[in-house]
Design a protein around this motif. Structure first.
Motif, PDB file in Angstrom:
ATOM      1  N   GLY A  42       0.827  -1.207   0.000  1.00  0.00           N
ATOM      2  CA  GLY A  42       0.000   0.000   0.000  1.00  0.00           C
ATOM      3  C   GLY A  42       0.857   1.252   0.000  1.00  0.00           C
ATOM      4  O   GLY A  42       0.546   2.246  -0.667  1.00  0.00           O
ATOM      5  N   ARG A  45       2.270   1.688  -3.490  1.00  0.00           N
ATOM      6  CA  ARG A  45       1.266   2.306  -4.363  1.00  0.00           C
ATOM      7  C   ARG A  45       1.259   3.821  -4.181  1.00  0.00           C
ATOM      8  O   ARG A  45       1.281   4.586  -5.154  1.00  0.00           O
ATOM      9  CB  ARG A  45      -0.098   1.708  -4.046  1.00  0.00           C
ATOM     10  N   HIS A 394      -6.414   3.775  -3.160  1.00  0.00           N
ATOM     11  CA  HIS A 394      -5.975   2.612  -2.373  1.00  0.00           C
ATOM     12  C   HIS A 394      -5.431   1.503  -3.258  1.00  0.00           C
ATOM     13  O   HIS A 394      -5.800   1.362  -4.419  1.00  0.00           O
ATOM     14  CB  HIS A 394      -7.151   2.015  -1.595  1.00  0.00           C
ATOM     15  N   SER A 396      -5.557  -2.616  -2.938  1.00  0.00           N
ATOM     16  CA  SER A 396      -6.212  -3.631  -2.114  1.00  0.00           C
ATOM     17  C   SER A 396      -5.944  -5.023  -2.664  1.00  0.00           C
ATOM     18  O   SER A 396      -5.622  -5.205  -3.835  1.00  0.00           O
ATOM     19  CB  SER A 396      -7.723  -3.376  -2.045  1.00  0.00           C
ATOM     20  N   LYS A 401      -8.113  -3.054   1.960  1.00  0.00           N
ATOM     21  CA  LYS A 401      -6.927  -2.217   1.872  1.00  0.00           C
ATOM     22  C   LYS A 401      -5.879  -2.735   2.857  1.00  0.00           C
ATOM     23  O   LYS A 401      -6.201  -3.324   3.889  1.00  0.00           O
ATOM     24  CB  LYS A 401      -7.256  -0.754   2.164  1.00  0.00           C
ATOM     25  N   PHE A 409      -0.865  -7.184   5.505  1.00  0.00           N
ATOM     26  CA  PHE A 409      -0.127  -6.593   4.403  1.00  0.00           C
ATOM     27  C   PHE A 409       1.014  -7.491   3.945  1.00  0.00           C
ATOM     28  O   PHE A 409       1.469  -8.366   4.674  1.00  0.00           O
ATOM     29  CB  PHE A 409       0.429  -5.222   4.795  1.00  0.00           C
TER      30      PHE A 409
END
Length: 792
Positions: A42, A45, A394, A396, A401, A409
């Motif tokens: 995340g 990103r 986001h 995901s 998320k 994660f």
């Protein structure tokens, strides 16, 4: 010139014209990480997409960008993480007896379940021996991917899974008598509840030792992803006195108030003065869950607020929390105030761009706007602190998320075991920066195809330029510098125009990536159809422009502006002399030359190639200052390739045909492959195209081809064995006398030929079944007679 427009969260809807306050310059503040754990996909990103936009502004639109990013090194999550780590270390140093440690772990285990997973305790006291049974009974649906309510699982279920994972690890560790290591999460939580007051809040190193480590880890991850370092990095701990002064001014202006040692922003007073609160997301202003999340886990159920939505600018430090002096007593900054102070200190009272993840819109960015505009506003009316708010969508996986706090994660470091940094960036480029991105196998495949297409295009065009150049200037610069356009020039101009439209439309990178892919597609068609009448200059212009664009997008970590040249930058071993660099290629050339002489092979072309002064051609390149190892190797590779082409021509009529063909394959598939060179054989009398491809890639392709051949051979052998087995079974079946073929327990009566007349239950065989059985009897009778005749 096409006007750049951007999506601005302050003005929802279509992109708006981008007009920075100073022409040609952009001031930009980006919310950085809260450093207390591994960076995850995340984060990749967010920061890679931000980096792409920054590079486009700087290198495509030629803005002078001042990019500022903060590091949050004071935060509730950091406090809890650092405090628990310190308490756990102290507990390990106490050297408890095995029984005392197990008693402590058992209390921690029970307490953790009471706080986070109370369903586990409904049947009585919980311990590792009954944990798994109770876990599966109470939370089996959640563990299987469902929810307790039957609705789509979300953050609530993610938190349950996190807590269940912690208890499961602790249960296993306790049963294996390995409390430290396996049960740390559960144990440190319990120790924190008992002894957090023993932590000296004035010893900031307890907290900064943790944040410095994780900041370094974050920066290493960003370097690995080719994310540009910020021009300025700010840290909260370096700004605490300025933060207190900033808060005091807001209080003095009547937009904040002190209560029980903390200071809260007064939303009602702010709006009464003509300002607007929650400009970014007004529909969320009364969202209690978001408000509580913004205040932090250590500030739950605090009193003293005039209104529920009022938020902390300064928090009174409780026992075990870091503390700094202020006019209101020892305390620490609220979360939102840090960005207002640091951004304003570096960029002033107004900035062009403020950016961050979409999850920061409310309350963080809305609160930032309110407190900053309260600080800077005067009697003339509201103050605009930010011109353009950019929010990155986001990332995901399976609809959820990623979150460090939820521990659901994949770390960047783990992800880079599966992705290359370039491949990951391509994935993000293929989605719009302000849209959500769902990681999927299809998206990854699309990215891999795009990257492979570009790689092959660069390799092919380089090879065609080298082929077109004479021996003295082959690959001299890979830039022809001619201004005359060929038949392909118009197609390049069209792609450049499409790129301009795409990037001017709020940095529409998916459209930009399609423009590159379509240009390469047309170039490949041109190469495949024109063959000997290629527009080399047009192809080189196309490849040079693609090189510039992939450089601007940050896809080449070894490249730097203005991204001239062609293809990915080749980082050669600068310690090698030109002679050392070409030695492996010269060795292949000498080997092939000796083999041709040994076999006494001759033709007009072959004799000319054998007589060529290749060393002299190399020396000319060396004297001209050529450093590129590919360019230096070309004299040897060109002769090797042409000799091999000639050998393949004369082989059919030669008495040494088999040896010649074997030599040809060895040169291409072994000797040159091990040097990262591929000879792409072409039809229509064209010579092989010399392509530089990474050795590892060529070897992988070679192994893949060999694996397919092995699989094909194995399938062929299995088919042979299956046929053999079928023939044996057929032969055995042929030996059965038809009179005996139905004489078994499935039937109870038969006629003179042995055909059943009654079923096992004594019922008459039906007419249709009798017909089928008779047909089978006649078939077996024929087979049996043939077998008898054959084996008489």
């Amino acid at each position: 010139m096409e006007q750049l427009k951007v999506h601005n969260s302050l003005k929802p809807g279509l992109p708006v014209p981008f007009e920075p306050k100073v022409e040609g310059k952009v001031s930009w503040y980006a919310c950085g990480p809260t450093v207390y754990d591994h960076s995850h996909l995340g984060h990749a990103r967010n920061y890679v997409s931000t980096d792409i936009i920054r590079r486009i502004l700087r290198d495509y639109f030629s803005y002078e960008v001042k990019f500022v990013m903060n590091i949050t090194d004071v935060d509730d999550k950091i406090i809890v993480k650092a405090r628990r780590q310190r308490l756990l270390d102290e507990e390990k140093a106490r050297k408890l007896s095995e029984s005392d440690l197990m008693d402590l772990a058992a209390k921690a285990f029970q307490t953790y379940a009471e706080e986070y997973l109370p369903e586990l305790l409904k049947a009585g006291e919980l311990n590792p021996s009954n944990y798994v049974e109770r876990r599966d009974a109470a939370y089996g649906k959640v563990l299987a991917g469902g929810s307790l309510t039957g609705e789509k699982p979300g953050d609530v279920e993610a938190k349950m899974k996190m807590h269940l994972a912690n208890l499961t690890a602790a249960s296993t560790a306790m049963q294996e008598n390995k409390v430290f290591g396996g049960a740390d999460e559960v144990l440190s939580s319990y120790l924190d509840s008992l002894r957090k007051g023993s932590i000296d809040g004035h010893d900031h190193t307890i907290f900064t030792d943790v944040t410095k480590y994780w900041e370094d880890q974050f920066m290493e991850d960003m370097d690995a992803l080719n994310v540009l370092r910020p021009d300025v990095i700010t840290r909260v701990t370096a700004y605490v006195p300025q933060i207190a002064d900033f808060v005091q001014k807001i209080v003095q202006k009547g937009f904040a108030y002190e209560s029980e040692g903390s200071v809260y922003f007064d939303i009602a007073a702010f709006e009464k003065a003509g300002n607007t609160y929650a400009r970014l997301r007004p529909e969320s202003r009364n969202d209690k869950a978001l408000q509580e999340e913004g205040e932090g886990s250590l500030s739950k159920n605090v009193g003293g607020k005039r209104a529920a939505g009022d938020f902390a600018l300064w928090k009174k430090s409780k026992a075990g929390e870091p503390a700094w002096p202020s006019p209101w007593g020892d305390g620490r900054p609220g979360w939102h105030i840090e960005c207002s102070v640091m951004a304003s200190d570096v960029l002033g009272s107004e900035m062009d761009i403020h950016s961050g993840g979409i999850d920061l819109i409310f309350p963080h960015h809305d609160n930032e706007l309110a407190q900053s505009e309260a600080y800077f506003c005067d009697h003339s009316g509201p103050h605009n602190w930010v011109k353009y708010f950019l929010h990155i969508g986001h990332l995901s996986i399976s609809g959820l998320k990623m979150s460090k706090s939820l521990k659901n994660f994949q770390t960047i470091r783990d992800a880079l075991k599966d992705y290359t940094p370039r491949g990951m960036r391509v994935v993000f480029l293929m989605g719009k920066w302000n849209d959500g991105v769902e990681i999927s196998a299809d998206m990854r495949t699309m990215a891999e195809v795009w990257e492979s297409t570009v790689n092959n295009f660069f390799i092919t065009v380089k090879s065609l330029i080298a082929e077109a150049g004479g021996p003295a200037d082959a690959l001299k610069s890979l830039t022809l510098n001619s201004t005359t356009g060929g038949v392909f020039a118009a197609r390049v101009e069209k792609a450049q125009s499409e790129m301009k439209l795409a990037l001017s439309d709020s940095f529409d990178t998916p459209r930009a990536m399609r423009a590159i892919a379509e240009l390469i597609k047309d170039a490949n068609i041109h190469i495949g159809t024109q063959k000997s009448d290629l527009d080399i200059k047009g192809l080189e212009d196309a490849a040079s422009w693609v090189t510039k664009m992939v450089g601007i997008f940050g896809l080449d970590s070894n490249a730097s502006p203005p991204y001239d040249g062609l293809g990915w930058v080749n980082v050669s071993n600068s310690n090698l002399t030109p002679q050392e660099a070409v030695a492996p290629y010269a060795t292949v050339y000498q080997f092939l030359k000796r083999e041709v002489q040994r076999l006494a092979l001759h033709s007009k072309s072959l004799d000319q190639l054998l007589a060529a002064d290749v060393d002299s051609e190399f020396s000319s390149l060396e004297s001209a200052g050529t450093k590129d190892p590919e360019a230096l190797a070309m004299p040897y590779l060109r002769v090797v390739s042409r000799m091999r082409d000639e050998l393949r021509k004369i082989a059919p009529a030669s008495s040494s045909k088999e040896e010649i063909l074997a030599l040809s394959d060895q040169i291409r598939d072994n000797d040159l492959t091990n040097l990262g060179v591929y000879l792409d054989d072409r039809s229509d009398g064209q010579s092989a195209l010399i392509k530089f491809i990474p050795k590892a890639e060529l070897l992988a392709q070679k192994e893949e081809k060999a694996a397919k051949e092995r699989e094909k051979a194995a399938q062929k052998e299995q088919a042979r064995l299956d046929r053999q087995k079928a023939e044996l079974e057929k032969a055995e079946k042929a030996k059965i006398n038809p009179l005996d073929m139905f004489r078994n327990d499935n039937w109870s009566d038969w006629d003179a030929d042995g055909i059943p007349t009654k079923t096992k239950a004594g019922e008459d065989v039906s007419k249709n079944l009798r017909k089928k059985l008779t047909k089978d009897f006649e078939k077996q009778k024929k087979t049996y007679e043939e077998w008898k005749a054959k084996n008489a």
